[in-house]
Design a protein around this motif. Structure first.
Motif, PDB file in Angstrom:
ATOM      1  N   LYS B  10     -95.636 -44.764 -18.296  1.00 20.99           N
ATOM      2  CA  LYS B  10     -95.531 -43.604 -17.424  1.00 20.99           C
ATOM      3  C   LYS B  10     -96.872 -43.309 -16.758  1.00 20.99           C
ATOM      4  CE  LYS B  10     -93.914 -38.849 -17.641  1.00 20.99           C
ATOM      5  NZ  LYS B  10     -93.704 -37.734 -18.577  1.00 20.99           N
ATOM      6  N   ARG B  11     -97.931 -43.380 -17.579  1.00 20.47           N
ATOM      7  CA  ARG B  11     -99.261 -43.106 -17.040  1.00 20.47           C
ATOM      8  C   ARG B  11     -99.660 -44.160 -16.009  1.00 20.47           C
ATOM      9  NH1 ARG B  11    -102.184 -42.691 -21.646  1.00 20.47           N
ATOM     10  NH2 ARG B  11    -102.910 -44.819 -21.407  1.00 20.47           N
ATOM     11  N   SER B  12     -99.300 -45.424 -16.323  1.00 22.54           N
ATOM     12  CA  SER B  12     -99.608 -46.500 -15.386  1.00 22.54           C
ATOM     13  C   SER B  12     -98.903 -46.266 -14.058  1.00 22.54           C
ATOM     14  CB  SER B  12     -99.163 -47.845 -15.960  1.00 22.54           C
ATOM     15  OG  SER B  12     -99.782 -48.074 -17.176  1.00 22.54           O
ATOM     16  N   TRP B  13     -97.633 -45.844 -14.134  1.00 23.32           N
ATOM     17  CA  TRP B  13     -96.878 -45.626 -12.907  1.00 23.32           C
ATOM     18  C   TRP B  13     -97.475 -44.471 -12.112  1.00 23.32           C
ATOM     19  CZ3 TRP B  13     -94.306 -47.410  -9.153  1.00 23.32           C
ATOM     20  CH2 TRP B  13     -93.604 -46.573  -8.299  1.00 23.32           C
ATOM     21  N   LEU B  14     -97.894 -43.430 -12.813  1.00 20.86           N
ATOM     22  CA  LEU B  14     -98.510 -42.294 -12.124  1.00 20.86           C
ATOM     23  C   LEU B  14     -99.744 -42.747 -11.355  1.00 20.86           C
ATOM     24  CD1 LEU B  14     -98.243 -39.241 -14.540  1.00 20.86           C
ATOM     25  CD2 LEU B  14     -97.231 -39.524 -12.275  1.00 20.86           C
ATOM     26  N   LYS B  15    -100.543 -43.595 -12.007  1.00 23.16           N
ATOM     27  CA  LYS B  15    -101.755 -44.083 -11.353  1.00 23.16           C
ATOM     28  C   LYS B  15    -101.408 -44.985 -10.188  1.00 23.16           C
ATOM     29  CE  LYS B  15    -105.398 -44.213 -14.829  1.00 23.16           C
ATOM     30  NZ  LYS B  15    -105.962 -45.164 -15.791  1.00 23.16           N
ATOM     31  N   TYR B  16    -100.377 -45.832 -10.402  1.00 21.12           N
ATOM     32  CA  TYR B  16    -100.009 -46.767  -9.348  1.00 21.12           C
ATOM     33  C   TYR B  16     -99.502 -46.011  -8.130  1.00 21.12           C
ATOM     34  CZ  TYR B  16     -97.911 -50.621  -6.851  1.00 21.12           C
ATOM     35  OH  TYR B  16     -97.609 -51.530  -5.890  1.00 21.12           O
ATOM     36  N   SER B  17     -98.693 -44.993  -8.393  1.00 21.15           N
ATOM     37  CA  SER B  17     -98.024 -44.316  -7.278  1.00 21.15           C
ATOM     38  C   SER B  17     -98.879 -43.208  -6.682  1.00 21.15           C
ATOM     39  CB  SER B  17     -96.685 -43.757  -7.754  1.00 21.15           C
ATOM     40  OG  SER B  17     -96.889 -42.886  -8.833  1.00 21.15           O
ATOM     41  N   GLU B  18    -100.131 -43.108  -7.054  1.00 20.43           N
ATOM     42  CA  GLU B  18    -101.014 -42.120  -6.456  1.00 20.43           C
ATOM     43  C   GLU B  18    -101.050 -42.270  -4.936  1.00 20.43           C
ATOM     44  OE1 GLU B  18    -105.048 -42.154  -8.022  1.00 20.43           O
ATOM     45  OE2 GLU B  18    -104.290 -41.133  -9.800  1.00 20.43           O
ATOM     46  N   SER B  19    -101.109 -43.531  -4.498  1.00 20.10           N
ATOM     47  CA  SER B  19    -101.081 -43.780  -3.066  1.00 20.10           C
ATOM     48  C   SER B  19     -99.688 -44.283  -2.711  1.00 20.10           C
ATOM     49  CB  SER B  19    -102.148 -44.820  -2.731  1.00 20.10           C
ATOM     50  OG  SER B  19    -101.776 -45.521  -1.585  1.00 20.10           O
ATOM     51  N   LYS B  20     -99.043 -43.587  -1.737  1.00 17.74           N
ATOM     52  CA  LYS B  20     -97.642 -43.891  -1.424  1.00 17.74           C
ATOM     53  C   LYS B  20     -97.494 -45.281  -0.811  1.00 17.74           C
ATOM     54  CE  LYS B  20     -96.476 -40.187  -3.156  1.00 17.74           C
ATOM     55  NZ  LYS B  20     -96.522 -40.414  -4.597  1.00 17.74           N
ATOM     56  N   ILE B  21     -98.543 -45.731  -0.116  1.00 23.03           N
ATOM     57  CA  ILE B  21     -98.414 -46.993   0.606  1.00 23.03           C
ATOM     58  C   ILE B  21     -98.344 -48.164  -0.373  1.00 23.03           C
ATOM     59  CG2 ILE B  21    -100.893 -47.411   0.951  1.00 23.03           C
ATOM     60  CD1 ILE B  21     -99.752 -47.985   4.005  1.00 23.03           C
ATOM     61  N   THR B  22     -98.950 -48.008  -1.568  1.00 25.34           N
ATOM     62  CA  THR B  22     -98.844 -49.089  -2.542  1.00 25.34           C
ATOM     63  C   THR B  22     -97.433 -49.145  -3.122  1.00 25.34           C
ATOM     64  OG1 THR B  22     -99.579 -47.723  -4.390  1.00 25.34           O
ATOM     65  CG2 THR B  22    -101.283 -48.888  -3.171  1.00 25.34           C
ATOM     66  N   VAL B  23     -96.729 -47.997  -3.111  1.00 20.33           N
ATOM     67  CA  VAL B  23     -95.328 -47.998  -3.546  1.00 20.33           C
ATOM     68  C   VAL B  23     -94.501 -48.812  -2.553  1.00 20.33           C
ATOM     69  CG1 VAL B  23     -93.339 -46.567  -4.085  1.00 20.33           C
ATOM     70  CG2 VAL B  23     -95.627 -45.765  -4.655  1.00 20.33           C
ATOM     71  N   LEU B  24     -94.834 -48.654  -1.265  1.00 20.51           N
ATOM     72  CA  LEU B  24     -94.177 -49.473  -0.241  1.00 20.51           C
ATOM     73  C   LEU B  24     -94.440 -50.945  -0.520  1.00 20.51           C
ATOM     74  CD1 LEU B  24     -92.734 -49.641   2.586  1.00 20.51           C
ATOM     75  CD2 LEU B  24     -95.026 -49.676   3.575  1.00 20.51           C
ATOM     76  N   GLY B  25     -95.677 -51.278  -0.886  1.00 18.14           N
ATOM     77  CA  GLY B  25     -96.026 -52.663  -1.224  1.00 18.14           C
ATOM     78  C   GLY B  25     -95.169 -53.189  -2.349  1.00 18.14           C
ATOM     79  N   LEU B  26     -95.007 -52.366  -3.392  1.00 19.41           N
ATOM     80  CA  LEU B  26     -94.183 -52.777  -4.532  1.00 19.41           C
ATOM     81  C   LEU B  26     -92.753 -53.030  -4.087  1.00 19.41           C
ATOM     82  CD1 LEU B  26     -93.978 -53.175  -7.609  1.00 19.41           C
ATOM     83  CD2 LEU B  26     -93.340 -50.768  -7.776  1.00 19.41           C
ATOM     84  N   ALA B  27     -92.250 -52.141  -3.190  1.00 22.25           N
ATOM     85  CA  ALA B  27     -90.876 -52.284  -2.701  1.00 22.25           C
ATOM     86  C   ALA B  27     -90.736 -53.596  -1.932  1.00 22.25           C
ATOM     87  CB  ALA B  27     -90.516 -51.096  -1.812  1.00 22.25           C
ATOM     88  N   ILE B  28     -91.721 -53.909  -1.082  1.00 24.75           N
ATOM     89  CA  ILE B  28     -91.666 -55.147  -0.307  1.00 24.75           C
ATOM     90  C   ILE B  28     -91.653 -56.352  -1.241  1.00 24.75           C
ATOM     91  CG2 ILE B  28     -92.938 -56.617   1.317  1.00 24.75           C
ATOM     92  CD1 ILE B  28     -93.961 -54.055   2.648  1.00 24.75           C
ATOM     93  N   VAL B  29     -92.561 -56.330  -2.209  1.00 23.81           N
ATOM     94  CA  VAL B  29     -92.657 -57.458  -3.139  1.00 23.81           C
ATOM     95  C   VAL B  29     -91.348 -57.611  -3.913  1.00 23.81           C
ATOM     96  CG1 VAL B  29     -93.796 -58.273  -5.243  1.00 23.81           C
ATOM     97  CG2 VAL B  29     -95.160 -57.409  -3.363  1.00 23.81           C
ATOM     98  N   ALA B  30     -90.834 -56.469  -4.396  1.00 28.71           N
ATOM     99  CA  ALA B  30     -89.580 -56.516  -5.152  1.00 28.71           C
ATOM    100  C   ALA B  30     -88.459 -57.079  -4.281  1.00 28.71           C
ATOM    101  CB  ALA B  30     -89.217 -55.118  -5.655  1.00 28.71           C
ATOM    102  N   GLY B  31     -88.441 -56.651  -3.004  1.00 28.99           N
ATOM    103  CA  GLY B  31     -87.420 -57.147  -2.074  1.00 28.99           C
ATOM    104  C   GLY B  31     -87.506 -58.654  -1.907  1.00 28.99           C
ATOM    105  N   PHE B  32     -88.710 -59.158  -1.705  1.00 29.95           N
ATOM    106  CA  PHE B  32     -88.866 -60.601  -1.528  1.00 29.95           C
ATOM    107  C   PHE B  32     -88.487 -61.373  -2.783  1.00 29.95           C
ATOM    108  CE2 PHE B  32     -91.499 -59.613   2.225  1.00 29.95           C
ATOM    109  CZ  PHE B  32     -90.959 -60.531   3.092  1.00 29.95           C
ATOM    110  N   VAL B  33     -88.868 -60.825  -3.949  1.00 28.53           N
ATOM    111  CA  VAL B  33     -88.516 -61.497  -5.201  1.00 28.53           C
ATOM    112  C   VAL B  33     -86.997 -61.561  -5.335  1.00 28.53           C
ATOM    113  CG1 VAL B  33     -88.609 -61.308  -7.724  1.00 28.53           C
ATOM    114  CG2 VAL B  33     -90.667 -60.921  -6.373  1.00 28.53           C
ATOM    115  N   PHE B  34     -86.341 -60.459  -4.977  1.00 28.84           N
ATOM    116  CA  PHE B  34     -84.879 -60.381  -5.033  1.00 28.84           C
ATOM    117  C   PHE B  34     -84.265 -61.455  -4.130  1.00 28.84           C
ATOM    118  CE2 PHE B  34     -80.952 -58.432  -3.315  1.00 28.84           C
ATOM    119  CZ  PHE B  34     -80.246 -58.272  -4.496  1.00 28.84           C
ATOM    120  N   LEU B  35     -84.750 -61.509  -2.887  1.00 24.57           N
ATOM    121  CA  LEU B  35     -84.220 -62.496  -1.931  1.00 24.57           C
ATOM    122  C   LEU B  35     -84.491 -63.915  -2.411  1.00 24.57           C
ATOM    123  CD1 LEU B  35     -85.230 -60.886   1.484  1.00 24.57           C
ATOM    124  CD2 LEU B  35     -82.958 -61.014   0.462  1.00 24.57           C
TER     125      LEU B  35
END
Lengths: 322, 287
Positions: B10-35
């Motif tokens: 939980k703490r790691s996620w809080l730190k990761y999601s401090e900047s919203k644009i890195t959440v977008l990065g995670l979404a992009i990466v997850a999308g590509f991995v899915f594809l």
């Protein structure tokens, strides 16, 4: 006096610098330490006290001289001493911040020596040993799963002590174990060390720059200046009858609170000058440039250690027999 | 124990999601991995990923049936782009998972023996590799060997490990004077323990950060090699070779070049943002 556990004879440790200079970090030091005894080794920074510690634990090899530990010579062994000797001679470092790996729990740090010196210990036995070690230094068992950053400096230092105890040592070198701690915590750590010494018959080489600490802790005190011994005496004798001008200067600079303590102190001698560089040790007595009682001979001839009363040795021209 | 693990996450996620644009990065990466994982199972024309010919529909502009158009022999560009993701990602992961441990070992051995001949030999060797422009070296290696994906990965790995060697060298040469390392030596602890139990945990966060940040660059490097014809060979799709075939028909058949190029850009952007997030999370400052 009890049996000798450690005898250092004419130990020298020189470091060669690039430009052909040599640092005489330790220059002809002889010390003895009995079983269950505490020897206080006192000196300013740069006096070579930590170098002695590092030679003793094997980080450096001695340039010259002998180190007899239980009769065996370790001077040239360096890290090639036996595993048993590595376990029996342990060290507690000055800086509690870097003594423990910040990325590993206390349990993991404490099992490091156990894995080497208690080979084949089962996991539950290992955990039990960690618990025992923590208990021995008076810390709760929950500390095992903490990281060093979650603890105070004093607690970390106690963990370092516990780690040193893990290998059943007989000689523990304490390299300024309390100088990085708050005064209130210093007392706690010191009293724990004293209690452990009685309980486990440990011999301590207690390195410090804090003379006042030695009054309560040490059996014998030795003063080091620029890699050379100035004076060595039983603690009581040492504080009552300091002989070497450097010792007197140090003792008179201890801050005191009460008038009784003030009376115990030698007459005020102002500290003058700085400790010279060990690359360029003055000729004759190393201390003569800062000495109030300098004789003509001091600048020319290096004094030798002589015993002036039983157990009390001093290295100064003022106390020549004639 | 379970609870504290959840807490850490939980703490790691809080730190990761401090900047919203890195959440977008995670979404992009997850999308590509899915594809990449599903690949031929979700694309509109799975058979177009291999050797398929349909001259009737060749060089078709984007349309309802083929959103990204069709190529010179009538294959669906969208299917081929998605079909190339698996190898693209696999290449990045394999290259990094090989070059990081090699670099770590070289760097840690040199750093731990700082000032000794081993250090000089290993780090000067590392410097030699770093001095050669990476692309030139990779092109040279890949062109000497038979052109295929394995060899292009090999070429990239050969020029990638020195960065990890530098990183591990920096950390281990400063750690070797830490008291807990000295203590381990004095107590008779063996070298493998010192390297893997004491030094490695201290390198791990900066290595992981560098690996996620490097992912994008490895993908670009792989695409460059495949653009030069040294990567995955036809008929299998690769983003680089698709672009190199498409540029000949620019600007008329723009879809042949533009869509694979956009895929590369989004992929690299996603991994860079993801890497920034990991860096924030682990508290390593990689700049």
């Amino acid at each position: 006096m009890s049996d000798k556990i450690l005898e250092i004879k004419h130990l020298k440790k020189y470091f060669a610098l690039k430009n052909r200079l040599t640092v005489k970090a330790v220059d002809d030091v002889s010390l003895e330490l009995g079983k269950g005894e505490t020897l206080g080794l006192v000196g300013e920074s740069g006096s070579g006290k930590s170098t002695i510690a590092y030679v003793l634990v094997g980080m450096y090899e001695a340039t010259e001289g002998d180190i007899l530990y239980k009769g065996e010579d370790l001077a040239k062994a360096g890290l090639y001493r036996t595993l048993k000797q590595k376990g029996e001679i342990q060290i507690v470092f000055q800086d509690p911040g870097s003594s423990l790996n910040p990325k590993r729990t206390i349990r993991k740090s404490l099992t490091v020596p156990l894995q080497v010196h208690d080979k084949g210990l089962s996991k539950p036995r290992m955990d039990a040993r960690v618990g025992e070690l923590l208990e021995a230094v008076g810390l709760p068992a929950e500390f095992a799963d903490k990281y060093p950053r979650a603890m105070g400096g004093g607690e970390r230092q106690l963990i370092s002590v516990a780690r040193a105890l893990a290998t059943h040592p007989s000689l523990v070198i304490l390299d300024e174990p309390t100088s990085a701690l708050d005064v209130s915590i210093q007392a706690k750590v010191i009293s724990k060390l004293v209690a452990l010494q009685k309980e486990l018959m440990l011999s301590y080489l207690f390195i410090t720059h804090d003379l006042s600490l030695m009054r309560n802790v040490a059996d014998r005190v030795a003063i080091l200046y620029l890699g050379r011994l100035c004076e060595q005496a039983p603690a009581a004798d040492f504080f009552e009858k300091p002989l070497h001008p450097y010792t007197r200067m140090l003792l008179s600079s201890i801050p005191v609170a009460t008038s009784e303590e003030e009376e115990l102190k030698p007459a005020k001698i102002l500290s003058t000058g700085e400790i010279p560089s060990p690359v360029n040790v003055p000729p004759g007595c190393a201390f003569h440039q800062r000495c109030k009682d300098m004789l003509p001979v001091c600048a020319a001839e290096r004094p030798v250690m002589r015993e002036v009363s039983p157990g009390h040795e001093v290295c100064c021209h003022l106390y020549n027999a004639n | 124990m379970d609870e504290s693990w959840k807490e850490t996450l939980k703490r790691s996620w809080l730190k990761y999601s401090e900047s919203k644009i890195t959440v977008l990065g995670l979404a992009i990466v997850a999308g590509f991995v899915f594809l990449a994982l599903l690949g031929e199972r979700i694309v509109p024309y799975p058979e177009h990923i291999g050797s398929f010919v349909d001259f009737a529909n060749a060089s078709g502009a984007p349309s309802g049936a083929h959103p990204f158009g069709t190529d010179l022999i009538g294959r669906d560009v969208l299917s081929r782009i998605v079909g190339s993701f698996r190898n693209t990602l696999l290449m990045g992961v394999i290259v990094l998972c090989i070059s990081a441990p090699i670099g770590f070992m070289v760097g840690v051995i040199a750093g731990y023996n700082k000032g000794k001949p081993v250090d000089t030999v290993l780090m000067r060797l590392t410097d030699i590799f770093l001095a050669i422009p990476p692309l030139v070296l990779a092109l040279a290696i890949a062109s000497v060997l038979e052109p295929n994906m394995t060899n292009s990965m090999l070429a990239i790995t050969v020029m990638w490990w020195p960065w990890y060697a530098r990183l591990a060298y920096g950390v281990s040469s400063s750690l070797r004077t830490e008291n807990y390392i000295i203590y381990a030596e004095l107590t008779g602890v063996k070298l493998p323990h010192i390297i893997f139990r004491e030094i490695l945990p201290n390198c791990l966060s900066s290595m992981l950060t560098k690996m996620t940040l490097d992912m994008g660059y490895v993908i670009i490097m792989g695409a460059t090699l495949s653009y030069a014809g040294l990567g995955e060979q036809a008929p299998k799709p690769a983003l680089g070779s698709m672009i190199s075939q498409g540029v000949k028909y620019m600007p008329e058949q723009w879809w042949l070049t533009v869509f694979p190029a956009i895929a590369i850009i989004v992929l690299v952007l996603g991994f860079n943002l993801f890497g920034d997030g990991i860096s924030n999370m682990l508290g390593t400052d990689e700049s």
